[in-house]
Design an enzyme around this catalytic site. Structure first.
Site, PDB file in Angstrom:
ATOM      1  N   ASP A   1      -5.105   0.916   1.377  1.00 34.65           N
ATOM      2  CA  ASP A   1      -5.700  -0.420   1.200  1.00 34.65           C
ATOM      3  C   ASP A   1      -7.130  -0.326   0.689  1.00 34.65           C
ATOM      4  O   ASP A   1      -7.600  -1.256   0.015  1.00 34.65           O
ATOM      5  CB  ASP A   1      -5.626  -1.210   2.513  1.00 34.65           C
ATOM      6  CG  ASP A   1      -4.274  -1.894   2.678  1.00 34.65           C
ATOM      7  OD1 ASP A   1      -3.690  -2.301   1.654  1.00 34.65           O
ATOM      8  OD2 ASP A   1      -3.791  -2.001   3.823  1.00 34.65           O
TER       9      ASP A   1
ATOM     10  N   SER B   1       0.833  -1.213   0.000  1.00 33.10           N
ATOM     11  CA  SER B   1       0.000   0.000   0.000  1.00 33.10           C
ATOM     12  C   SER B   1       0.866   1.260   0.000  1.00 33.10           C
ATOM     13  O   SER B   1       0.352   2.350  -0.243  1.00 33.10           O
ATOM     14  CB  SER B   1      -0.952   0.009   1.201  1.00 33.10           C
ATOM     15  OG  SER B   1      -0.239   0.102   2.413  1.00 33.10           O
ATOM     16  N   HIS B   2       2.169   1.125   0.279  1.00 35.95           N
ATOM     17  CA  HIS B   2       3.046   2.299   0.294  1.00 35.95           C
ATOM     18  C   HIS B   2       4.329   2.078  -0.500  1.00 35.95           C
ATOM     19  O   HIS B   2       5.351   2.696  -0.236  1.00 35.95           O
ATOM     20  CB  HIS B   2       3.312   2.754   1.733  1.00 35.95           C
ATOM     21  CG  HIS B   2       2.077   3.350   2.334  1.00 35.95           C
ATOM     22  ND1 HIS B   2       1.072   2.566   2.843  1.00 35.95           N
ATOM     23  CD2 HIS B   2       1.658   4.632   2.424  1.00 35.95           C
ATOM     24  CE1 HIS B   2       0.077   3.343   3.252  1.00 35.95           C
ATOM     25  NE2 HIS B   2       0.406   4.598   3.011  1.00 35.95           N
TER      26      HIS B   2
HETATM   27  P1  NDP Z   1      -1.531  -3.496   9.012  1.00 38.15           P
HETATM   28  O1  NDP Z   1      -2.863  -3.533   9.675  1.00 38.15           O
HETATM   29  O2  NDP Z   1      -1.335  -4.281   7.776  1.00 38.15           O
HETATM   30  O3  NDP Z   1      -0.386  -3.914  10.042  1.00 38.15           O
HETATM   31  C1  NDP Z   1      -0.217  -3.202  11.235  1.00 38.15           C
HETATM   32  C2  NDP Z   1       0.897  -3.804  12.056  1.00 38.15           C
HETATM   33  O4  NDP Z   1       0.453  -5.038  12.611  1.00 38.15           O
HETATM   34  C3  NDP Z   1       2.159  -4.126  11.270  1.00 38.15           C
HETATM   35  O5  NDP Z   1       3.262  -3.867  12.077  1.00 38.15           O
HETATM   36  C4  NDP Z   1       1.998  -5.610  10.958  1.00 38.15           C
HETATM   37  O6  NDP Z   1       3.245  -6.285  10.811  1.00 38.15           O
HETATM   38  C5  NDP Z   1       1.287  -6.105  12.183  1.00 38.15           C
HETATM   39  N1  NDP Z   1       0.415  -7.225  11.935  1.00 38.15           N
HETATM   40  C6  NDP Z   1      -0.533  -7.339  10.977  1.00 38.15           C
HETATM   41  N2  NDP Z   1      -1.179  -8.512  11.104  1.00 38.15           N
HETATM   42  C7  NDP Z   1      -0.618  -9.163  12.153  1.00 38.15           C
HETATM   43  C8  NDP Z   1      -0.838 -10.408  12.778  1.00 38.15           C
HETATM   44  N3  NDP Z   1      -1.770 -11.251  12.360  1.00 38.15           N
HETATM   45  N4  NDP Z   1      -0.065 -10.743  13.837  1.00 38.15           N
HETATM   46  C9  NDP Z   1       0.887  -9.905  14.290  1.00 38.15           C
HETATM   47  N5  NDP Z   1       1.158  -8.698  13.729  1.00 38.15           N
HETATM   48  C10 NDP Z   1       0.401  -8.325  12.677  1.00 38.15           C
HETATM   49  O7  NDP Z   1      -1.132  -1.950   8.714  1.00 38.15           O
HETATM   50  P2  NDP Z   1      -2.078  -0.729   8.421  1.00 38.15           P
HETATM   51  O8  NDP Z   1      -3.001  -1.135   7.350  1.00 38.15           O
HETATM   52  O9  NDP Z   1      -2.647  -0.201   9.665  1.00 38.15           O
HETATM   53  O10 NDP Z   1      -1.025   0.335   7.853  1.00 38.15           O
HETATM   54  C11 NDP Z   1      -0.373   0.068   6.623  1.00 38.15           C
HETATM   55  C12 NDP Z   1       0.662   1.107   6.348  1.00 38.15           C
HETATM   56  O11 NDP Z   1       0.040   2.340   5.998  1.00 38.15           O
HETATM   57  C13 NDP Z   1       1.604   1.438   7.494  1.00 38.15           C
HETATM   58  O12 NDP Z   1       2.931   1.269   7.029  1.00 38.15           O
HETATM   59  C14 NDP Z   1       1.347   2.909   7.797  1.00 38.15           C
HETATM   60  O13 NDP Z   1       2.477   3.649   8.204  1.00 38.15           O
HETATM   61  C15 NDP Z   1       0.863   3.392   6.451  1.00 38.15           C
HETATM   62  N6  NDP Z   1       0.102   4.627   6.590  1.00 38.15           N
HETATM   63  C16 NDP Z   1       0.722   5.811   6.301  1.00 38.15           C
HETATM   64  C17 NDP Z   1       0.048   6.998   6.483  1.00 38.15           C
HETATM   65  C18 NDP Z   1       0.731   8.297   6.251  1.00 38.15           C
HETATM   66  O14 NDP Z   1       0.111   9.333   6.488  1.00 38.15           O
HETATM   67  N7  NDP Z   1       1.961   8.338   5.801  1.00 38.15           N
HETATM   68  C19 NDP Z   1      -1.340   7.033   6.922  1.00 38.15           C
HETATM   69  C20 NDP Z   1      -1.882   5.733   7.231  1.00 38.15           C
HETATM   70  C21 NDP Z   1      -1.187   4.567   7.053  1.00 38.15           C
HETATM   71  P3  NDP Z   1       3.815  -6.666   9.318  1.00 38.15           P
HETATM   72  O15 NDP Z   1       4.171  -5.342   8.698  1.00 38.15           O
HETATM   73  O16 NDP Z   1       4.959  -7.546   9.555  1.00 38.15           O
HETATM   74  O17 NDP Z   1       2.662  -7.328   8.597  1.00 38.15           O
HETATM   75  O1  PYC Z   2      -2.813   4.848   3.500  1.00 39.38           O
HETATM   76  O2  PYC Z   2      -4.026   6.102   4.816  1.00 39.38           O
HETATM   77  C1  PYC Z   2      -3.088   5.937   4.049  1.00 39.38           C
HETATM   78  C2  PYC Z   2      -2.192   7.093   3.753  1.00 39.38           C
HETATM   79  C3  PYC Z   2      -2.444   8.414   3.925  1.00 39.38           C
HETATM   80  C4  PYC Z   2      -1.329   9.103   3.523  1.00 39.38           C
HETATM   81  C5  PYC Z   2      -0.408   8.198   3.094  1.00 39.38           C
HETATM   82  N1  PYC Z   2      -0.950   6.971   3.267  1.00 39.38           N
END
Ligand code: NDP
Ligand code: PYC
Length: 344
Positions: free
Chosen positions: A196, A55-56
């Protein structure tokens, strides 16, 4: 739904990590960044792809390029670092990306953390469009504990409210451990990351229930209804909502950046990057009393495994990384060809 699924079910191919970084570097430079900024963004984006954080990764490149073309962000910004106090470093990213600002302030931040035991970095006037774990993991690789928060753009309804206000506002944490890669988690405080939702819409998939609402505020599992006038919900009801509020306070109010609802990109068609702020807190655990922190964190991991835990946050990424570094990074063929066009 998770960041681990490939974007679309189309033919894939393999590319070496270094080759991917070099390709992305050319793409960024061709689209208006300085070589220095391009090097940082290319490494960040290729690292996400390498670790299966789709996703990133490459998925974000069109958004970066349309944003650069819109004039919303300065791809050549030179960050200005200020030594504010014994444990406080500030950096004005100059309406550029947050990662070059972190890179510019990093040496001062680390030296303050090592001398005082703790130091804070407040980044403002910055755009963060990436995963957050690449910002914290390197600190833990050099024995430090790091926490970071960044706010994004209004698309999350606070728990108990009627309309969106918060961003997807991730929290990332990294800690060293004695016998393995650092313990790292990185999670959006929304029920699902916006990226996502976009991927689900492209693949024609439904969202799991409880993640979003449509333009009338009604629960929906249709990602397009979320993207077209709808909104996301925080994870965990009032608890995720409180954490998202905390991120707004730390990443924006404390840094001097914009809240997620405070910028308006309407006059920059194509702009996708949130113009907000980011906070990092870095702790030197060598100041801890007793057994070393890394031994203690290893003990915690040992005990978690002993009670049956099979997957730590970060395990999936590290497994994918090892595979990518061995055989090459698996990328969608069509996306790779598109990158090659953009690079020339
Ligand atoms: P996920 O829900 O996919 O994962 C969140 C965390 O939980 C990760 O560290 C992941 O590890 C871990 N995890 C997931 N499933 C399990 C499991 N079954 N057991 C144990 N650990 C688990 O991430 P999000 O969808 O919440 O976020 C995705 C990305 O989006 C992030 O990198 C975030 O920084 C980015 N993002 C960026 C934004 C921005 O403004 N720049 C805004 C919002 C999100 P693993 O990675 O090893 O799967
Ligand atoms: O996936 O929510 C997101 C996000 C926002 C800005 C960058 N990633």
């Amino acid at each position: 739904m998770s960041a681990q699924s490939p974007i679309v079910d189309s033919p894939h191919t393999l590319i070496g990590f270094t080759e991917l970084v070099a390709l992305l570097h050319r793409v960024f430079v061709q689209h208006g960044t300085s070589p220095e900024v391009a090097a940082i963004l290319a490494h960040n984006c290729a690292s996400a792809e390498r670790d299966g954080a789709h996703s990133h990764g490459i998925f974000r490149i069109p958004g970066y390029l349309s944003t650069l073309a819109s004039g919303w962000v300065d791809g050549k910004a030179i960050p200005v670092v200020t030594d504010v106090a014994s444990g406080f470093v500030r950096v004005d990213a100059g309406n550029g990306f947050a990662q070059p600002a972190l890179a510019a302030a990093r040496p001062l931040l680390v030296s303050k953390a090592r001398s005082a035991g703790i130091a804070l970095l407040a980044i403002h006037n910055s755009h963060h469009f990436a995963a957050l774990w690449p910002d914290v993991e390197p600190f833990a690789e050099e024995g430090l504990v790091a926490l970071s928060v960044v706010n994004s753009m209004t698309c999350v309804v606070p728990h108990g409210a009627d309309r969106p206000l918060f961003g997807t506002n991730p929290i990332a944490f990294a800690a060293p451990r004695a016998d393995g890669p650092p313990i790292v988690f990185d999670l959006a405080t929304s029920a699902i990351a916006h990226g996502d939702v976009q991927i689900a819409a492209r693949k024609g998939e439904r969202l799991p229930p409880g993640m979003g609402v449509d333009s009338l505020g009604q629960p929906t599992t249709d990602p397009k209804a979320v993207l077209e006038g709808g909104a996301l919900l925080p994870f965990g009801g009032h608890k995720g909502s409180a954490l998202s509020m905390m991120v707004e306070l730390l990443a924006a109010a404390l840094t001097g950046g914009h809240f997620s609802f405070e910028f308006n990109w309407a006059e920059h068609p194509g702009a996708r990057t949130p113009w907000t702020g980011q906070l990092l807190i870095v702790i030197d655990p060598s100041k801890t009393a007793g057994q070393s922190f890394a031994e203690r964190s290893q003990e915690l991991v040992r005990q978690m495994h002993a009670v049956g835990l099979r997957r730590l946050p970060g395990d999936r990424r590290h497994r994918t990384r090892a595979k990518s570094l061995g055989q090459g990074v698996e990328v969608e063929l069509q996306a790779l060809n598109q990158l090659r066009d953009w690079a020339n």
